[in-house]
Write an enzyme that holds these catalytic residues in place. Structure first.
Site, PDB file in Angstrom:
ATOM      1  N   GLU A 120     -19.340  34.531  -7.051  1.00  0.00           N
ATOM      2  CA  GLU A 120     -19.836  34.149  -8.382  1.00  0.00           C
ATOM      3  C   GLU A 120     -19.480  35.264  -9.371  1.00  0.00           C
ATOM      4  O   GLU A 120     -19.439  36.436  -9.010  1.00  0.00           O
ATOM      5  CB  GLU A 120     -21.369  34.038  -8.316  1.00  0.00           C
ATOM      6  N   LYS A 135     -23.061  25.734 -12.584  1.00  0.00           N
ATOM      7  CA  LYS A 135     -24.311  26.063 -11.870  1.00  0.00           C
ATOM      8  C   LYS A 135     -25.484  25.261 -12.420  1.00  0.00           C
ATOM      9  O   LYS A 135     -25.737  25.267 -13.627  1.00  0.00           O
ATOM     10  CB  LYS A 135     -24.564  27.563 -12.022  1.00  0.00           C
ATOM     11  N   CYS A 175     -24.811  30.450  -5.875  1.00  0.00           N
ATOM     12  CA  CYS A 175     -25.901  31.430  -5.777  1.00  0.00           C
ATOM     13  C   CYS A 175     -27.309  30.827  -5.716  1.00  0.00           C
ATOM     14  O   CYS A 175     -27.700  30.277  -4.699  1.00  0.00           O
ATOM     15  CB  CYS A 175     -25.753  32.417  -6.932  1.00  0.00           C
TER      16      CYS A 175
HETATM   17  O1  LIG Z   1     -25.100  37.454 -14.292  1.00  0.00           O
HETATM   18  C1  LIG Z   1     -23.977  36.964 -14.197  1.00  0.00           C
HETATM   19  O2  LIG Z   1     -23.070  37.154 -15.012  1.00  0.00           O
HETATM   20  C2  LIG Z   1     -23.692  36.123 -12.987  1.00  0.00           C
HETATM   21  N1  LIG Z   1     -24.859  35.483 -12.486  1.00  0.00           N
HETATM   22  C3  LIG Z   1     -25.644  35.966 -11.521  1.00  0.00           C
HETATM   23  O3  LIG Z   1     -25.422  37.022 -10.963  1.00  0.00           O
HETATM   24  C4  LIG Z   1     -26.841  35.131 -11.135  1.00  0.00           C
HETATM   25  C5  LIG Z   1     -27.787  35.084 -12.292  1.00  0.00           C
HETATM   26  S1  LIG Z   1     -28.475  36.640 -12.756  1.00  0.00           S
HETATM   27  N2  LIG Z   1     -27.477  35.649  -9.946  1.00  0.00           N
HETATM   28  C6  LIG Z   1     -28.255  34.887  -9.175  1.00  0.00           C
HETATM   29  O4  LIG Z   1     -28.407  33.676  -9.369  1.00  0.00           O
HETATM   30  C7  LIG Z   1     -28.953  35.627  -8.031  1.00  0.00           C
HETATM   31  C8  LIG Z   1     -29.903  34.763  -7.253  1.00  0.00           C
HETATM   32  C9  LIG Z   1     -30.716  35.568  -6.331  1.00  0.00           C
HETATM   33  O5  LIG Z   1     -30.535  36.757  -6.148  1.00  0.00           O
HETATM   34  C10 LIG Z   1     -31.791  34.899  -5.565  1.00  0.00           C
HETATM   35  O6  LIG Z   1     -31.897  33.648  -5.561  1.00  0.00           O
HETATM   36  O7  LIG Z   1     -32.581  35.622  -4.940  1.00  0.00           O
END
Ligand SMILES: O=C(O)CNC(=O)[C@H](CS)NC(=O)CCC(=O)C(=O)O
Length: 258
Positions: free
Chosen positions: A27, A101, A143
């Site tokens: 991702e 997503k 994710c």
């Molecule tokens: O921020 C960006 O540019 C890319 N997106 C991410 O890294 C995303 C949103 S912050 N990360 C997750 O969804 C982690 C989920 C997770 O760690 C869980 O479900 O425990």
């Protein structure tokens, strides 16, 4: 982003040398920003992004399909937010599939700054039907979607042999939840799970858990990477045996046939 493209190119080289039929990147492989405004300002349309143009060039040059997570502008020109997408680049370097997503990571854990992905990202609103690839019929998720088994079950019913969860999991949630959730999805869907993960420190505020993994339809881990990422970008190889999917589903049928 130029650095991330270089990192991906290292991985592509390793994949090509190892004879891979397809490559799965994490991702947000283009960048992880340190604020919502930075994330929005870095975002470029797919046909203008030097990061994606570079990957597409390599995919074509090596005839290597690549799955990659990136940021893309909203389809709505009035929207200030962007999309968190998974793109399938085929062996000709064309983007043939796109999944946005569905579930956004808005959480607050004790003792840690809250995370609000929805401040930056606009959620997708549809499941992408599984599509044919060199490694079987692939179902795409991203994710945090991992915590919502409904999508994977819908993809299974639509014929997916392989489920993708490109990720950038946090370290505290990853330690406890990452592997059991991924194994559960493989077991209940009787499908391969390919989860390419970001690893290590991105900036002062963020680090990712790593532990990229491939799980077979019986739930066994067949390939994995570590959680350090200090030696630079790594790649791990796994055999995707579609006969194994048929065998597991044949011996323990979980889908009602009427
Ligand atoms: O921020 C960006 O540019 C890319 N997106 C991410 O890294 C995303 C949103 S912050 N990360 C997750 O969804 C982690 C989920 C997770 O760690 C869980 O479900 O425990």
């Amino acid at each position: 982003m130029a650095h991330n493209l270089a990192q991906c190119r290292t991985v592509i080289q390793k994949a090509v040398s190892g004879g891979a039929k397809a490559l799965f990147l994490p991702e947000a492989s283009d960048y992880i920003a340190s604020s919502p405004s930075e994330s929005i300002s870095l975002c470029q349309p797919a046909d203008k992004s030097p990061f994606l143009l570079g990957l597409r060039e390599d995919a074509k040059h090596h005839s290597l399909p690549i799955s990659v997570g990136v940021h893309e502008p909203s389809l709505n020109p009035a929207s200030k937010r962007i999309r968190n997408t998974l793109l399938w680049i085929n062996a000709k370097g064309e983007i043939t599939h796109r999944y946005a997503k569905l579930h956004l990571f808005d959480i607050s854990l004790p003792g840690r700054p809250p995370m609000k992905e929805s401040a930056t990202i606009e959620a997708g609103n549809e499941i992408l039907p599984p599509f044919e690839t060199a490694v079987g019929k692939v179902g795409a998720m991203i994710c945090f979607d991992l915590r919502f088994p409904e999508i994977s079950l819908a993809l299974k019913r639509q014929g997916a042999d392989v489920l993708l969860y490109p990720s950038a999991f946090t370290v505290p949630t990853g330690k406890v939840h990452w592997l059991p959730l991924l194994r559960a999805r493989a077991i209940e869907c009787q499908a391969y799970v390919i989860a390419a993960a970001q690893v290590g420190k991105h900036n002062e505020k963020r680090a990712s858990y790593g532990h990229s993994v491939v799980i077979d339809p019986w739930g066994e881990v067949v390939a994995e990477l570590g959680g350090e990422g200090e030696g630079g970008p790594e790649v791990v190889f796994a055999e995707i045996d579609l006969e194994r999917v048929r065998e597991v589903r044949g011996k323990m049928p979980l889908l009602r046939r009427t």
